[in-house]
Design a protein around this motif. Structure first.
Motif, PDB file in Angstrom:
ATOM      1  N   MET A   1      -1.049  -6.984  -2.869  1.00 17.30           N
ATOM      2  CA  MET A   1      -0.448  -5.752  -3.062  1.00 17.30           C
ATOM      3  C   MET A   1       0.310  -5.298  -1.532  1.00 17.30           C
ATOM      4  O   MET A   1       1.567  -4.665  -1.563  1.00 17.30           O
ATOM      5  CB  MET A   1      -1.425  -4.573  -3.148  1.00 17.30           C
ATOM      6  CG  MET A   1      -0.656  -3.420  -3.770  1.00 17.30           C
ATOM      7  SD  MET A   1       0.264  -3.594  -5.007  1.00 17.30           S
ATOM      8  CE  MET A   1       0.955  -1.570  -5.115  1.00 17.30           C
ATOM      9  N   SER A   2      -0.540  -5.629  -0.542  1.00 20.70           N
ATOM     10  CA  SER A   2      -0.071  -5.436   0.619  1.00 20.70           C
ATOM     11  C   SER A   2       1.235  -5.980   1.218  1.00 20.70           C
ATOM     12  O   SER A   2       2.126  -5.733   1.839  1.00 20.70           O
ATOM     13  CB  SER A   2      -0.949  -5.583   1.896  1.00 20.70           C
ATOM     14  OG  SER A   2      -1.435  -6.734   1.814  1.00 20.70           O
ATOM     15  N   ARG A   3       1.294  -7.243   0.591  1.00 19.67           N
ATOM     16  CA  ARG A   3       2.313  -8.298   0.950  1.00 19.67           C
ATOM     17  C   ARG A   3       3.631  -7.820   0.256  1.00 19.67           C
ATOM     18  O   ARG A   3       4.872  -7.963   0.792  1.00 19.67           O
ATOM     19  CB  ARG A   3       2.161  -9.927   0.568  1.00 19.67           C
ATOM     20  CG  ARG A   3       3.215 -10.776   0.716  1.00 19.67           C
ATOM     21  CD  ARG A   3       2.929 -12.140   0.453  1.00 19.67           C
ATOM     22  NE  ARG A   3       1.659 -12.532   1.029  1.00 19.67           N
ATOM     23  CZ  ARG A   3       1.090 -13.774   0.611  1.00 19.67           C
ATOM     24  NH1 ARG A   3       1.616 -14.602  -0.420  1.00 19.67           N
ATOM     25  NH2 ARG A   3      -0.130 -14.135   1.266  1.00 19.67           N
ATOM     26  N   ARG A   4       3.572  -7.561  -0.900  1.00 17.93           N
ATOM     27  CA  ARG A   4       4.585  -6.818  -1.737  1.00 17.93           C
ATOM     28  C   ARG A   4       5.108  -5.662  -1.013  1.00 17.93           C
ATOM     29  O   ARG A   4       6.402  -5.287  -0.761  1.00 17.93           O
ATOM     30  CB  ARG A   4       4.173  -6.401  -2.969  1.00 17.93           C
ATOM     31  CG  ARG A   4       5.427  -5.706  -3.871  1.00 17.93           C
ATOM     32  CD  ARG A   4       5.061  -5.554  -5.354  1.00 17.93           C
ATOM     33  NE  ARG A   4       4.354  -6.802  -5.899  1.00 17.93           N
ATOM     34  CZ  ARG A   4       3.864  -6.869  -7.177  1.00 17.93           C
ATOM     35  NH1 ARG A   4       4.008  -5.824  -7.865  1.00 17.93           N
ATOM     36  NH2 ARG A   4       3.693  -8.014  -7.635  1.00 17.93           N
ATOM     37  N   ILE A   5       4.133  -4.767  -0.219  1.00 14.23           N
ATOM     38  CA  ILE A   5       4.529  -3.489   0.290  1.00 14.23           C
ATOM     39  C   ILE A   5       5.462  -3.884   1.482  1.00 14.23           C
ATOM     40  O   ILE A   5       6.405  -3.379   2.074  1.00 14.23           O
ATOM     41  CB  ILE A   5       3.404  -2.782   0.887  1.00 14.23           C
ATOM     42  CG1 ILE A   5       2.763  -2.187  -0.637  1.00 14.23           C
ATOM     43  CG2 ILE A   5       3.759  -1.539   1.565  1.00 14.23           C
ATOM     44  CD1 ILE A   5       1.583  -1.234  -0.470  1.00 14.23           C
ATOM     45  N   ARG A   6       4.837  -5.151   2.217  1.00  9.73           N
ATOM     46  CA  ARG A   6       5.708  -5.488   3.492  1.00  9.73           C
ATOM     47  C   ARG A   6       6.995  -6.041   3.058  1.00  9.73           C
ATOM     48  O   ARG A   6       8.008  -5.815   4.009  1.00  9.73           O
ATOM     49  CB  ARG A   6       4.707  -6.620   4.267  1.00  9.73           C
ATOM     50  CG  ARG A   6       3.438  -6.009   4.805  1.00  9.73           C
ATOM     51  CD  ARG A   6       3.281  -7.076   5.721  1.00  9.73           C
ATOM     52  NE  ARG A   6       2.593  -8.235   5.110  1.00  9.73           N
ATOM     53  CZ  ARG A   6       1.401  -8.776   4.625  1.00  9.73           C
ATOM     54  NH1 ARG A   6       0.614  -7.766   4.899  1.00  9.73           N
ATOM     55  NH2 ARG A   6       1.298  -9.903   3.968  1.00  9.73           N
ATOM     56  N   HIS A   7       7.285  -6.534   1.941  1.00 10.25           N
ATOM     57  CA  HIS A   7       8.383  -7.070   1.655  1.00 10.25           C
ATOM     58  C   HIS A   7       9.484  -5.914   1.221  1.00 10.25           C
ATOM     59  O   HIS A   7      10.522  -5.862   1.495  1.00 10.25           O
ATOM     60  CB  HIS A   7       8.523  -8.080   0.338  1.00 10.25           C
ATOM     61  CG  HIS A   7       7.826  -9.297   0.806  1.00 10.25           C
ATOM     62  ND1 HIS A   7       8.587 -10.276   1.632  1.00 10.25           N
ATOM     63  CD2 HIS A   7       6.683 -10.143   0.538  1.00 10.25           C
ATOM     64  CE1 HIS A   7       7.864 -11.216   1.893  1.00 10.25           C
ATOM     65  NE2 HIS A   7       6.819 -11.191   1.086  1.00 10.25           N
ATOM     66  N   LEU A   8       8.707  -4.780   0.733  1.00  8.62           N
ATOM     67  CA  LEU A   8       9.543  -3.611   0.281  1.00  8.62           C
ATOM     68  C   LEU A   8       9.886  -2.755   1.541  1.00  8.62           C
ATOM     69  O   LEU A   8      10.750  -1.890   1.450  1.00  8.62           O
ATOM     70  CB  LEU A   8       8.947  -2.915  -0.723  1.00  8.62           C
ATOM     71  CG  LEU A   8       8.879  -3.673  -2.137  1.00  8.62           C
ATOM     72  CD1 LEU A   8       8.110  -2.844  -3.182  1.00  8.62           C
ATOM     73  CD2 LEU A   8      10.274  -4.058  -2.645  1.00  8.62           C
ATOM     74  N   ALA A   9       9.226  -2.785   2.713  1.00  3.29           N
ATOM     75  CA  ALA A   9       9.407  -1.944   3.574  1.00  3.29           C
ATOM     76  C   ALA A   9      10.825  -1.877   4.298  1.00  3.29           C
ATOM     77  O   ALA A   9      11.042  -0.710   4.521  1.00  3.29           O
ATOM     78  CB  ALA A   9       8.309  -2.345   4.845  1.00  3.29           C
ATOM     79  N   PRO A  10      11.548  -3.041   4.767  1.00  2.00           N
ATOM     80  CA  PRO A  10      12.622  -2.890   5.094  1.00  2.00           C
ATOM     81  C   PRO A  10      13.735  -2.074   4.197  1.00  2.00           C
ATOM     82  O   PRO A  10      14.869  -1.499   4.805  1.00  2.00           O
ATOM     83  CB  PRO A  10      13.209  -4.217   5.264  1.00  2.00           C
ATOM     84  CG  PRO A  10      12.047  -5.142   5.450  1.00  2.00           C
ATOM     85  CD  PRO A  10      11.057  -4.312   4.344  1.00  2.00           C
ATOM     86  N   ALA A  11      13.567  -2.244   2.792  1.00  2.00           N
ATOM     87  CA  ALA A  11      14.324  -1.494   2.069  1.00  2.00           C
ATOM     88  C   ALA A  11      14.325  -0.178   1.903  1.00  2.00           C
ATOM     89  O   ALA A  11      15.206   0.919   1.259  1.00  2.00           O
ATOM     90  CB  ALA A  11      14.303  -2.193   0.494  1.00  2.00           C
ATOM     91  N   LEU A  12      13.186   0.555   2.431  1.00  2.00           N
ATOM     92  CA  LEU A  12      12.883   1.727   2.373  1.00  2.00           C
ATOM     93  C   LEU A  12      13.626   2.526   3.152  1.00  2.00           C
ATOM     94  O   LEU A  12      14.075   3.895   3.007  1.00  2.00           O
ATOM     95  CB  LEU A  12      11.434   2.119   2.872  1.00  2.00           C
ATOM     96  CG  LEU A  12      10.295   1.863   1.913  1.00  2.00           C
ATOM     97  CD1 LEU A  12       8.976   2.023   2.365  1.00  2.00           C
ATOM     98  CD2 LEU A  12      10.563   2.227   0.574  1.00  2.00           C
ATOM     99  N   GLY A  13      14.453   1.889   4.150  1.00  3.36           N
ATOM    100  CA  GLY A  13      15.345   2.582   5.257  1.00  3.36           C
ATOM    101  C   GLY A  13      16.828   2.831   4.436  1.00  3.36           C
ATOM    102  O   GLY A  13      17.242   3.738   4.878  1.00  3.36           O
ATOM    103  N   LEU A  14      17.016   2.275   3.244  1.00  2.41           N
ATOM    104  CA  LEU A  14      18.072   2.583   2.362  1.00  2.41           C
ATOM    105  C   LEU A  14      18.050   3.695   1.673  1.00  2.41           C
ATOM    106  O   LEU A  14      18.892   4.169   1.006  1.00  2.41           O
ATOM    107  CB  LEU A  14      18.443   1.417   1.655  1.00  2.41           C
ATOM    108  CG  LEU A  14      19.015   0.102   2.423  1.00  2.41           C
ATOM    109  CD1 LEU A  14      19.196  -1.029   1.334  1.00  2.41           C
ATOM    110  CD2 LEU A  14      20.073   0.278   3.250  1.00  2.41           C
ATOM    111  N   VAL A  15      16.771   4.180   1.526  1.00  2.38           N
ATOM    112  CA  VAL A  15      16.399   5.586   0.517  1.00  2.38           C
ATOM    113  C   VAL A  15      17.451   6.615   1.168  1.00  2.38           C
ATOM    114  O   VAL A  15      17.902   7.260  -0.156  1.00  2.38           O
ATOM    115  CB  VAL A  15      15.051   6.097   0.514  1.00  2.38           C
ATOM    116  CG1 VAL A  15      14.745   7.018  -0.417  1.00  2.38           C
ATOM    117  CG2 VAL A  15      14.223   4.410  -0.164  1.00  2.38           C
TER     118      VAL A  15
END
Length: 284
Positions: A1-15
Motif C-alpha cells: 500500500m505504501s509503495r502505491r502511495i509513493r507512486h501516486l505522490a508525484p501525480a498529486l501535484g497535478l490536482v
C-alpha cells in the motif's frame, strides 16, 4: 500500500491544476455548449442557425481579419526583434532589458492600454496635438482609433512583445555549430537560412503566429474600452447580446457566439500544439 502511495505522490501535484481546468475551462465550456443549443429552457437549434446570418458572418470575418493581420505583423516584427536579441550576449544588458520589457508590455492591455493610446493619439492626444501644432497634420482624422484600424494598431502593440517571449527560445535552440558546419562546406549566409535555420524555425514561427492569432481573437477588454458603440468583432457582439437594452432574452444567442469562438480557438490551439511538438524535436 505504501509503495502505491509513493507512486501516486508525484501525480498529486497535478490536482490543483486539474481543479483549475475544471472550474475555469471545462465547466464554462459545458455551460456555453448547453446554452447554445437551448432556447427558453428547451433544446433548440435556433441560436446555432442564427450564426449563419450575414451580420454575424461579417463580424466573424472582421475578427479573423483583425486577429490575422495583427498576428502576421506581430510575428514578423517580433521575430526580427528576437533575432536581434538572440545574436547578442546571453547575459548582456540588451537581452535582460528587452525580455523584461516584453514581459511587461505583453500583459499591458485592457482599459489601461486603451487609455494610453487615447491620451497619445486620440482627439486631444499628446502626439495628435504636437503634429497639429508643428505640421498641421490631423492624426486623429475621422476617429479611426475607435474603429477596426485603431484596434489593429493597439493589438499589434502587445502582439510584438508576446512574439518575442514565445519565439526567443526557438532562436536560442539554433546551435552555432550548425552555421559553422554549413559555412565550412561552402554555404552562403542565405543558403544557411534557406536550407538549415529556416526550415528548423518555420514550425516554431508558424506556431507562435497561431498563438498570437488566438490571443487577439479572444481579447475583449481593450476593444470594449475603445469601441463604445457598435460590434466590429465577436467579443463585442457577445457583449451586445448580453447587455442590449433593446433586445432582451439574447443570452442563448451569446452562448452560440461564444461557442463559435471556442471552436475557432480550439482549432488554432490544436494546430499550435502540433507545430510545437514538431519544433521541439530539435530543441532537445
Amino acid at each position: 500500500m505504501s509503495r502505491r502511495i509513493r507512486h501516486l505522490a508525484p501525480a498529486l501535484g497535478l490536482v490543483p491544476f486539474l481543479g483549475y481546468l475544471i472550474v475555469f475551462l471545462l465547466i464554462p465550456t459545458i455551460v456555453v455548449l448547453v446554452g447554445a443549443f437551448s432556447e427558453n429552457g428547451s433544446p433548440s437549434l435556433t441560436n446555432i442557425q442564427a450564426l449563419g446570418d450575414s451580420d454575424v458572418l461579417r463580424v466573424l470575418w472582421r475578427s479573423i481579419l483583425l486577429s490575422g493581420s495583427t498576428a502576421v505583423i506581430g510575428a514578423v516584427l517580433g521575430a526580427l526583434l528576437s533575432y536581434a536579441v538572440a545574436t547578442g550576449s546571453p547575459d548582456g544588458l540588451l537581452r535582460r532589458a528587452v525580455t523584461s520589457a516584453c514581459g511587461v508590455l505583453a500583459q499591458f492591455g485592457g482599459v489601461t492600454l486603451a487609455f494610453a493610446f487615447i491620451a497619445t493619439i486620440g482627439f486631444s492626444g499628446l502626439i495628435t496635438q504636437a503634429a497639429q501644432d508643428a505640421f498641421g497634420i490631423d492624426l486623429f482624422g475621422n476617429g479611426w482609433l475607435f474603429g477596426l484600424p485603431g484596434l489593429m494598431l493597439v493589438y499589434t502593440y502587445f502582439q510584438i512583445p508576446l512574439m518575442v517571449i514565445v519565439f526567443l527560445p526557438s532562436l536560442d535552440g539554433i546551435r552555432t555549430q550548425w552555421r559553422e558546419a554549413a559555412l565550412s562546406l561552402g554555404a552562403t549566409t542565405w543558403q544557411y537560412w534557406r536550407h538549415v535555420a529556416g526550415p528548423l524555425l518555420f514550425p516554431s514561427f508558424l506556431g507562435s503566429m497561431l498563438l498570437l492569432f488566438a490571443n487577439a481573437f479572444a481579447a475583449y477588454a481593450t476593444a470594449a474600452a475603445l469601441v463604445s458603440q457598435g460590434s466590429p468583432i465577436l467579443p463585442l457582439l457577445i457583449r451586445g447580446a448580453l447587455t442590449s437594452e433593446l433586445l432582451f432574452g439574447r443570452e442563448n444567442f451569446a452562448y452560440a457566439l461564444a461557442l463559435d469562438m471556442v471552436i475557432v480557438v480550439a482549432v488554432v490551439m490544436t494546430a499550435y500544439a502540433l507545430l510545437l511538438r514538431r519544433s521541439s524535436r530539435w530543441l532537445r
